[in-house]
Design an enzyme around this catalytic site. Structure first.
Site, PDB file in Angstrom:
ATOM      1  N   ARG A 109       0.875  -1.177   0.000  1.00 36.44           N
ATOM      2  CA  ARG A 109       0.000   0.000   0.000  1.00 36.44           C
ATOM      3  C   ARG A 109       0.913   1.228   0.000  1.00 36.44           C
ATOM      4  NH1 ARG A 109       2.347   1.804   3.760  1.00 36.44           N
ATOM      5  NH2 ARG A 109       0.780   3.456   3.879  1.00 36.44           N
ATOM      6  N   GLY A 110       0.306   2.393  -0.038  1.00 37.63           N
ATOM      7  CA  GLY A 110       1.106   3.615  -0.195  1.00 37.63           C
ATOM      8  C   GLY A 110       1.223   3.899  -1.691  1.00 37.63           C
ATOM      9  N   ALA A 111       1.016   5.156  -2.068  1.00 35.77           N
ATOM     10  CA  ALA A 111       0.885   5.493  -3.492  1.00 35.77           C
ATOM     11  C   ALA A 111       2.060   5.020  -4.368  1.00 35.77           C
ATOM     12  CB  ALA A 111       0.647   6.996  -3.625  1.00 35.77           C
ATOM     13  N   ASN A 128      -5.248  12.789   0.584  1.00 35.44           N
ATOM     14  CA  ASN A 128      -4.427  11.855   1.374  1.00 35.44           C
ATOM     15  C   ASN A 128      -5.345  11.102   2.336  1.00 35.44           C
ATOM     16  OD1 ASN A 128      -1.818  10.782   2.130  1.00 35.44           O
ATOM     17  ND2 ASN A 128      -1.990  11.918   4.028  1.00 35.44           N
ATOM     18  N   LYS A 129      -4.759  10.226   3.116  1.00 35.22           N
ATOM     19  CA  LYS A 129      -5.520   9.388   4.059  1.00 35.22           C
ATOM     20  C   LYS A 129      -6.519  10.226   4.855  1.00 35.22           C
ATOM     21  CE  LYS A 129      -5.267   5.844   4.390  1.00 35.22           C
ATOM     22  NZ  LYS A 129      -6.171   4.956   3.619  1.00 35.22           N
ATOM     23  N   GLN A 146      -2.285   2.431  10.063  1.00 31.54           N
ATOM     24  CA  GLN A 146      -0.969   2.445   9.394  1.00 31.54           C
ATOM     25  C   GLN A 146       0.058   3.271  10.177  1.00 31.54           C
ATOM     26  OE1 GLN A 146      -3.914   3.022   7.903  1.00 31.54           O
ATOM     27  NE2 GLN A 146      -3.883   2.589   5.718  1.00 31.54           N
ATOM     28  N   ARG A 196      -7.063  -0.199  -7.000  1.00 31.22           N
ATOM     29  CA  ARG A 196      -7.382   0.806  -5.962  1.00 31.22           C
ATOM     30  C   ARG A 196      -7.618   2.132  -6.681  1.00 31.22           C
ATOM     31  NH1 ARG A 196      -4.079   1.305  -0.531  1.00 31.22           N
ATOM     32  NH2 ARG A 196      -5.988   2.358   0.147  1.00 31.22           N
ATOM     33  N   ASP A 209      -1.795  10.900  -1.943  1.00 28.49           N
ATOM     34  CA  ASP A 209      -2.115   9.891  -2.962  1.00 28.49           C
ATOM     35  C   ASP A 209      -2.421  10.525  -4.307  1.00 28.49           C
ATOM     36  OD1 ASP A 209      -2.703   8.595  -0.260  1.00 28.49           O
ATOM     37  OD2 ASP A 209      -2.573   6.937  -1.699  1.00 28.49           O
TER      38      ASP A 209
HETATM   39  O1  MRU Z   1      -4.442   3.414   2.252  1.00 27.05           O
HETATM   40  P1  MRU Z   1      -2.955   3.541   2.226  1.00 27.05           P
HETATM   41  O2  MRU Z   1      -2.272   2.925   3.387  1.00 27.05           O
HETATM   42  O3  MRU Z   1      -2.374   3.083   0.896  1.00 27.05           O
HETATM   43  O4  MRU Z   1      -2.733   5.118   2.296  1.00 27.05           O
HETATM   44  C1  MRU Z   1      -1.454   5.625   2.268  1.00 27.05           C
HETATM   45  C2  MRU Z   1      -1.415   7.086   2.427  1.00 27.05           C
HETATM   46  O5  MRU Z   1      -2.418   7.740   2.629  1.00 27.05           O
HETATM   47  C3  MRU Z   1      -0.088   7.751   2.264  1.00 27.05           C
HETATM   48  O6  MRU Z   1      -0.049   8.943   2.973  1.00 27.05           O
HETATM   49  C4  MRU Z   1       0.135   8.069   0.788  1.00 27.05           C
HETATM   50  O7  MRU Z   1      -0.054   6.958  -0.020  1.00 27.05           O
HETATM   51  C5  MRU Z   1       1.440   8.654   0.551  1.00 27.05           C
HETATM   52  S1  MRU Z   1       2.665   7.408   0.322  1.00 27.05           S
HETATM   53  C6  MRU Z   1       4.201   8.019   0.365  1.00 27.05           C
END
Ligand code: MRU
Length: 356
Positions: A51-53, A250-251, A199, A88, A240
């Site tokens: 996970r993470g962009a 973002n999250k 996370q 996603r 993201d």
């Molecule tokens: O749902 P996730 O865990 O993939 O969300 C991740 C985030 O919101 C991060 O802040 C984002 O992807 C930046 S990654 C460097």
């Protein structure tokens, strides 16, 4: 970065197999998982084993390499690309990486296509590492500036995990923190727990611990009072999808932190590589916001006293729950965007000056 003293990346390719760190097992178990098919890559992205962009972008790129290994056929590759993009919805890096791969692969004959795809997927990873390192060096200047004035540990609040586990190495929001630590600047991180998947607690705190960086997990609603008490010097979060007008998706919960930061004059920075900029969507209302299963809210996972991982239900049986995974922070609440090319204002002008 390190886990138990050993250097890792979050993804690598070995003997025609993609290796990932299964992030659904962290922090209690450290497991490396093999992905051998494009379906397994899609599943890893959907279930958030990765996970993470930037990392889901890299996984999608390698997913296409696996697709070629399985069935070296143009229509299978095209279908795989479409399925990967759908795995996603919110992080633009996923589509960015798949489009980049497909552009590179168009017109390449079937004998050469595997080599070209593996080289491009590796290049996406190497570039991300380079960009995250530069984000770190650019963001370091801000932390250094605060330290030089304060002459005491710099308290940085972050949300979710925009650490090296969300990228290939270094992270985005954490890269300035790792660089400051390496330079001997004392830093302390407030890690928002980040319900419902935690996370911040499970991944950000874990990776900072492994690198020896002081951190404290806080419930998501605690940031406000810490800012009112002067216990937060700056916020750095990831993103993201950042629009060309500087709005940041973002999250979920990032927006509320930005509001609290504005009210308390705490600088609020967003760290991102250029692969996270969406130059097409002009209005943040058009960003697809992922809605995940309500079970992520109603059930919680942890380790019992015997070390067994267990999931328990915490909500009343009759209650409904809603699980929106992202929100948008308008540019006006953002002090600056920290990118691989430098720091800019969160605005069309700021971004266009850096990325001509
Ligand atoms: O749902 P996730 O865990 O993939 O969300 C991740 C985030 O919101 C991060 O802040 C984002 O992807 C930046 S990654 C460097």
């Amino acid at each position: 970065m390190k886990i138990k003293g050993k250097e890792y990346r979050t993804i690598w390719f070995e003997n025609n197999v993609v290796k990932i760190i299964d992030q659904t097992k962290l922090p209690h178990q450290f497991e490396i998982k093999d992905l051998k098919t494009v379906k397994e890559s899609i599943n890893a992205i959907k279930t958030m084993e990765v996970r993470g962009a930037p990392l889901i972008g890299a996984t999608a790129a390698y997913g296409l390499v696996l697709a070629i290994l399985e069935n070296n056929d143009q229509s299978f590759l095209k279908r795989s690309a479409e399925d990967l993009i759908k795995s996603r919805p919110t992080a633009i890096n996923l589509k960015w990486a798949v489009d980049r791969m497909m552009n590179k692969l168009s017109g390449i004959n079937s004998e050469k296509i595997l080599d070209v795809a593996s080289i491009e997927a590796k290049e996406i990873c190497e570039e991300d590492i380079k960009f995250c390192e530069r984000i770190g060096l650019n963001g370091l200047k801000i932390i250094e500036g605060i330290y030089n004035k304060k002459k005491d540990a710099v308290n940085i609040l972050t949300h979710c995990n925009a650490g090296w586990l969300a990228t290939i190495n270094w992270g985005t929001a954490t890269s300035p923190i790792y660089h400051a630590h390496k330079k001997g600047i004392p830093v302390h991180v407030w890690a928002d727990e980040t319900r419902p998947r935690n996370q911040g607690a499970n991944l950000t705190s874990y990776e900072l611990n492994e690198e020896g960086i002081k951190n404290t997990i806080i419930a998501d609603n605690t940031g406000g009072i810490l800012m009112q008490r002067g216990q937060v010097d700056m916020c750095i979060v990831g993103t993201d999808r950042t629009l060309s007008n500087g709005d940041v998706c973002n999250k979920v919960g990032t927006y509320l932190k930005a509001l609290a930061a504005k009210d308390n004059n705490v600088p609020f920075y967003v760290a991102l590589p250029s692969s996270t900029i969406d130059w097409n969507i002009k209005n943040s209302k058009d960003i697809p916001i992922e809605e995940r299963s309500s079970e992520e809210l109603s059930k919680i996972e942890g380790v019992d006293e015997d070390g067994k991982v267990k999931k328990v239900k915490i909500y009343p049986n009759k209650s409904k729950a809603m699980n929106l995974a992202f929100d948008v922070t308008p540019a006006k609440y953002i002090t600056g965007l920290i990118t691989e090319k430098g720091i800019c204002e969160a605005s069309e002008k700021g971004l266009k000056n850096l990325f001509k």
